[in-house]
Design an enzyme around this catalytic site. Structure first.
Site, PDB file in Angstrom:
ATOM      1  N   PHE A 132       0.822  -1.220   0.120  1.00  0.00           N
ATOM      2  CA  PHE A 132       0.005   0.122   0.090  1.00  0.00           C
ATOM      3  C   PHE A 132       0.753   1.202  -0.070  1.00  0.00           C
ATOM      4  O   PHE A 132       0.210   2.419   0.368  1.00  0.00           O
ATOM      5  CB  PHE A 132      -1.017   0.185   1.202  1.00  0.00           C
ATOM      6  CG  PHE A 132      -1.809  -1.374   1.428  1.00  0.00           C
ATOM      7  CD1 PHE A 132      -2.726  -1.619   0.523  1.00  0.00           C
ATOM      8  CD2 PHE A 132      -1.565  -2.200   2.348  1.00  0.00           C
ATOM      9  CE1 PHE A 132      -3.304  -2.964   0.539  1.00  0.00           C
ATOM     10  CE2 PHE A 132      -2.099  -3.167   2.718  1.00  0.00           C
ATOM     11  CZ  PHE A 132      -2.989  -3.792   1.608  1.00  0.00           C
ATOM     12  N   SER A 133       2.077   1.165  -0.584  1.00  0.00           N
ATOM     13  CA  SER A 133       2.894   2.250  -0.457  1.00  0.00           C
ATOM     14  C   SER A 133       3.048   2.998  -1.739  1.00  0.00           C
ATOM     15  O   SER A 133       3.570   3.847  -2.285  1.00  0.00           O
ATOM     16  CB  SER A 133       4.322   2.054  -0.175  1.00  0.00           C
ATOM     17  OG  SER A 133       5.005   0.967  -1.097  1.00  0.00           O
ATOM     18  N   GLU A 174       5.974  -6.987  -8.721  1.00  0.00           N
ATOM     19  CA  GLU A 174       6.013  -8.181  -7.745  1.00  0.00           C
ATOM     20  C   GLU A 174       7.507  -8.739  -7.850  1.00  0.00           C
ATOM     21  O   GLU A 174       7.118  -9.969  -7.875  1.00  0.00           O
ATOM     22  CB  GLU A 174       4.721  -8.810  -7.864  1.00  0.00           C
ATOM     23  CG  GLU A 174       3.311  -8.080  -7.793  1.00  0.00           C
ATOM     24  CD  GLU A 174       3.185  -7.722  -6.425  1.00  0.00           C
ATOM     25  OE1 GLU A 174       4.073  -7.928  -5.396  1.00  0.00           O
ATOM     26  OE2 GLU A 174       2.068  -7.000  -6.176  1.00  0.00           O
ATOM     27  N   CYS A 214       0.864   4.613   8.453  1.00  0.00           N
ATOM     28  CA  CYS A 214       0.519   3.453   9.402  1.00  0.00           C
ATOM     29  C   CYS A 214      -0.912   3.547   9.824  1.00  0.00           C
ATOM     30  O   CYS A 214      -1.392   4.562  10.263  1.00  0.00           O
ATOM     31  CB  CYS A 214       1.457   3.731  10.720  1.00  0.00           C
ATOM     32  SG  CYS A 214       1.032   2.617  12.079  1.00  0.00           S
ATOM     33  N   CYS A 230      -1.155   4.795  13.632  1.00  0.00           N
ATOM     34  CA  CYS A 230      -0.854   6.237  14.283  1.00  0.00           C
ATOM     35  C   CYS A 230      -0.509   7.238  13.433  1.00  0.00           C
ATOM     36  O   CYS A 230      -0.312   8.131  13.808  1.00  0.00           O
ATOM     37  CB  CYS A 230       0.295   5.836  15.006  1.00  0.00           C
ATOM     38  SG  CYS A 230       1.813   5.605  14.232  1.00  0.00           S
ATOM     39  N   CYS A 235       4.587   0.272  15.697  1.00  0.00           N
ATOM     40  CA  CYS A 235       3.221  -0.496  15.501  1.00  0.00           C
ATOM     41  C   CYS A 235       3.435  -1.856  14.974  1.00  0.00           C
ATOM     42  O   CYS A 235       2.838  -2.899  15.509  1.00  0.00           O
ATOM     43  CB  CYS A 235       2.374   0.438  14.869  1.00  0.00           C
ATOM     44  SG  CYS A 235       1.759   1.906  15.665  1.00  0.00           S
TER      45      CYS A 235
END
Ligand code: ZN
Length: 199
Positions: free
Chosen positions: A23-24, A93, A149, A152, A184
């Protein structure tokens, strides 16, 4: 943001790595570079490993569903077969290939091709993922992307597996993984999966 190098006397042929957690935006960035090369009139080959069948067999699709035409290959060597007529080889990938992908990328770059690879730099246990650390070592250009994240709001560098599946590779998206910052990620492993720390 990555800008394609234009240097006096610039030789063609180099390796770019786009890495980071899930998810970056790695695939979005790969697609952005591919589209720009296509606009510049260059022929592009886009590959992904056959095992990544989350969305489509014949397209590279990011989580936001942007797509470009691609071919699914059985192994790294198969990329060589298709790369002859193109100037740019893009591989998504890339962490799912075996170590032969490193030699394939070096070979393509030596032959004057621009090689762009995208993949996870760490697995769900925060260990370097497959051939990616080796690709980082041999690349001319590295882009490390961050997600946010989910806990947080800090920059996320880790892919946190929400299930207690222990296999190294478990395909999935939001239902199985979330991006987390270093703190986290480690807190989650201790609180949710104390056993993960034992290895
Ligand atoms: Zn966090």
């Amino acid at each position: 943001m990555f800008v394609e190098p234009v240097m006096p006397g610039q030789r063609s042929g180099w390796i770019e790595v786009i890495c980071g957690p899930m998810f970056s935006g790695k695939t979005e960035e790969l697609i952005r570079r591919v589209r720009r090369a296509q606009i510049a009139g260059q022929r592009v080959l886009i590959c992904k490993p056959k095992r990544d069948t989350r969305y489509s067999e014949s397209e590279v699709v990011s989580h936001d569903r942007k797509a470009v035409e691609s071919i699914a290959v059985e192994d790294a060597r198969e990329i060589l077969k298709h790369s002859e007529p193109v100037q740019v080889v893009a591989i998504d990938e890339v962490q799912f290939f075996d170590y032969e992908i490193v030699e394939v990328c070096r070979h393509l770059a030596l032959k004057g091709k621009r090689v762009i690879v995208a993949g996870l730099d760490m697995d769900y246990r925060a260990r370097p993922f497959g051939p990616v650390p080796y690709l980082l070592a041999v690349a001319e250009y590295i882009t490390k992307l961050h997600a946010i994240c989910k806990h947080c709001g800090a920059l996320a560098t880790h892919s946190y597996r929400l299930t207690d599946e222990r296999e190294d590779i478990v395909l999935g998206a939001e239902e199985r993984y979330e991006p987390r910052c270093r703190i986290c990620f480690h807190m989650g492993n201790i609180l949710d999966f104390g056993k993960r720390e034992e290895q």
